[in-house]
Write a protein that holds these residues in place. Structure first.
Motif, PDB file in Angstrom:
ATOM      1  N   THR A  55       0.818  -1.212   0.000  1.00  0.00           N
ATOM      2  CA  THR A  55       0.000   0.000   0.000  1.00  0.00           C
ATOM      3  C   THR A  55       0.852   1.263   0.000  1.00  0.00           C
ATOM      4  O   THR A  55       0.581   2.208  -0.766  1.00  0.00           O
ATOM      5  CB  THR A  55      -0.937   0.001   1.221  1.00  0.00           C
ATOM      6  OG1 THR A  55      -1.760  -1.165   1.193  1.00  0.00           O
ATOM      7  CG2 THR A  55      -1.828   1.237   1.220  1.00  0.00           C
TER       8      THR A  55
ATOM      9  N   PRO B 275      -3.634   0.281  -3.398  1.00  0.00           N
ATOM     10  CA  PRO B 275      -4.489   0.347  -2.195  1.00  0.00           C
ATOM     11  C   PRO B 275      -5.036  -1.022  -1.795  1.00  0.00           C
ATOM     12  O   PRO B 275      -6.043  -1.491  -2.337  1.00  0.00           O
ATOM     13  CB  PRO B 275      -5.616   1.297  -2.623  1.00  0.00           C
ATOM     14  CG  PRO B 275      -5.667   1.173  -4.111  1.00  0.00           C
ATOM     15  CD  PRO B 275      -4.276   0.897  -4.570  1.00  0.00           C
TER      16      PRO B 275
ATOM     17  N   TYR C  43      -4.458  -2.145   1.927  1.00  0.00           N
ATOM     18  CA  TYR C  43      -4.809  -2.022   3.341  1.00  0.00           C
ATOM     19  C   TYR C  43      -6.087  -1.209   3.506  1.00  0.00           C
ATOM     20  O   TYR C  43      -6.301  -0.215   2.822  1.00  0.00           O
ATOM     21  CB  TYR C  43      -3.677  -1.364   4.123  1.00  0.00           C
ATOM     22  CG  TYR C  43      -3.977  -1.201   5.601  1.00  0.00           C
ATOM     23  CD1 TYR C  43      -3.968  -2.305   6.448  1.00  0.00           C
ATOM     24  CD2 TYR C  43      -4.302   0.047   6.130  1.00  0.00           C
ATOM     25  CE1 TYR C  43      -4.264  -2.169   7.797  1.00  0.00           C
ATOM     26  CE2 TYR C  43      -4.597   0.194   7.475  1.00  0.00           C
ATOM     27  CZ  TYR C  43      -4.571  -0.919   8.305  1.00  0.00           C
ATOM     28  OH  TYR C  43      -4.876  -0.783   9.638  1.00  0.00           O
TER      29      TYR C  43
END
Length: 280
Positions: free
Chosen positions: A131, A137, A139
Motif C-alpha cells: 500500500t 491500495p 490495506y
C-alpha cells in the motif's frame, strides 16, 4: 448385552446433542426477550416476546451493513478459491508430469500444516508495504481480506478436489477427446459439472472459515463501514452498558444463515468428503 450397549450409546449421543445445541437454543430464545428480562432471568422461557432486538441490531447497530460485508467477502473469496483450486487439481491429477506433480502436491500438503496465525505479522507488513511503497491500495479495503482468504484456502481445497477427480472414470474424458474437445473443453464441459459434490464441500469449508474469521479482519480493516460481522459483534461488547438482546440478535444473524446452508447441502458435503476414499 448388545441392547444395553446400544441404549448406552444412544443415551450418550442424545446427551452430547443436548449439550451442543442448548447454547444455540438459549441464545435464540433470549434474542426475543427484552433486555431487562434477559438480565433478570436469562434461563427462563420467553414471557414478553419482542422483535425489537432484531430491528435495533439491523438498523441502529448497522448489523445489516456488516452482514453484507461478510457475505460479499466470503462469497467472492470462496468462488475464486473454487475456480483456482479446480483448475489446479485437474492439472495435477490428469496432466502427466510425475516429478513436478509430486513436488507441487507436496508443497500444498506442507502448506496445510502451517497455521495461519503464524503468518499474521508478515502478512500485515506485506499489505502495508504494498500500500505505502507500491501505492496499490490494499490495506483497509476488502481486498486485504479476500486475497489472503484465497491463499489460505487453496491448499485444502486442491487436495479435496484432487481426491474427487481421481474417483472419476477416465473413459468420459477419452470420449470427449474422440469428439474433438481440447483440454479446456474437457475441464469445463465434462469434469467440472461432475465435481459438484466436491465443489459444494470446498465452498462450505471456505465460506465457514471466511464468515467466522475475526483476527485478520480486525487487523486489516480499521474503517467502521468495512467491518465484517464477527468484528462488529465484538465491538458491541460495551461492559455494563451492553444490550444483550441486540447482541444475541446479531449473533443469530451470524449463525442462522450458515446453519440453513449446511442443512440444505449436507448430503453433497458428505459425498464430497467421502470421494476418493475407496478409489484413487
Amino acid at each position: 448385552m448388545s441392547k444395553f450397549k446400544n441404549g448406552f450409546l444412544h443415551a450418550f449421543l442424545l446427551l452430547y446433542v443436548f449439550v451442543t445445541l442448548y447454547p444455540l437454543f438459549w441464545g435464540f430464545q433470549n434474542s426475543f426477550k427484552r433486555h431487562v428480562d434477559i438480565v433478570a432471568s436469562p434461563f427462563s422461557l420467553i414471557k414478553n416476546f419482542t422483535l425489537d432486538n432484531y430491528a435495533n441490531a439491523w438498523t441502529s447497530a448497522n448489523i445489516g451493513r456488516y452482514f453484507v460485508n461478510s457475505l460479499y467477502i466470503s462469497v467472492v473469496a470462496s468462488i475464486v478459491t473454487i475456480v483456482l483450486a479446480s483448475m489446479t487439481a485437474y492439472a495435477l491429477t490428469r496432466m502427466y508430469f510425475p516429478k513436478m506433480n509430486k513436488l507441487v502436491t507436496g508443497v500444498f500438503l506442507l502448506a496445510i500444516m502451517i497455521p495461519a496465525g503464524s503468518l499474521l505479522i508478515p502478512l500485515y507488513r506485506f499489505i502495508l508495504n504494498v500500500t505505502n511503497d507500491l501505492h496499490i491500495p490494499l490495506y483497509d479495503t476488502h481486498l486485504a481480506l479476500i486475497l489472503p482468504y484465497i491463499a489460505f484456502g487453496l491448499s485444502l481445497s486442491i487436495i479435496i478436489i484432487m481426491a474427487f477427480i481421481k474417483s472419476l472414470p477416465r473413459e468420459l474424458e477419452e470420449a470427449g477427446v474422440m469428439d474433438g474437445l481440447t483440454i479446456y473443453g474437457l475441464f469445463w464441459k465434462i469434469v467440472l459439472p461432475l465435481m459438484t459434490p466436491a465443489i459444494v464441500t470446498v465452498f462450505i469449508i471456505n465460506f465457514l472459515g471466511h464468515w467466522n474469521e475475526y483476527v485478520l479482519a480486525n487487523v486489516m480493516l480499521s474503517k467502521e463501514a468495512l467491518r465484517t460481522l464477527p468484528v462488529a459483534m465484538a465491538a458491541m461488547n460495551n461492559g455494563m452498558a451492553m444490550n444483550y438482546g441486540a447482541l444475541l440478535a446479531a449473533t443469530m444473524f451470524s449463525i442462522v444463515p450458515v446453519v440453513v446452508i449446511y442443512a440444505i447441502l449436507q448430503e453433497k458435503i458428505i459425498e464430497g468428503l467421502a470421494a476418493g476414499s475407496v478409489k484413487g
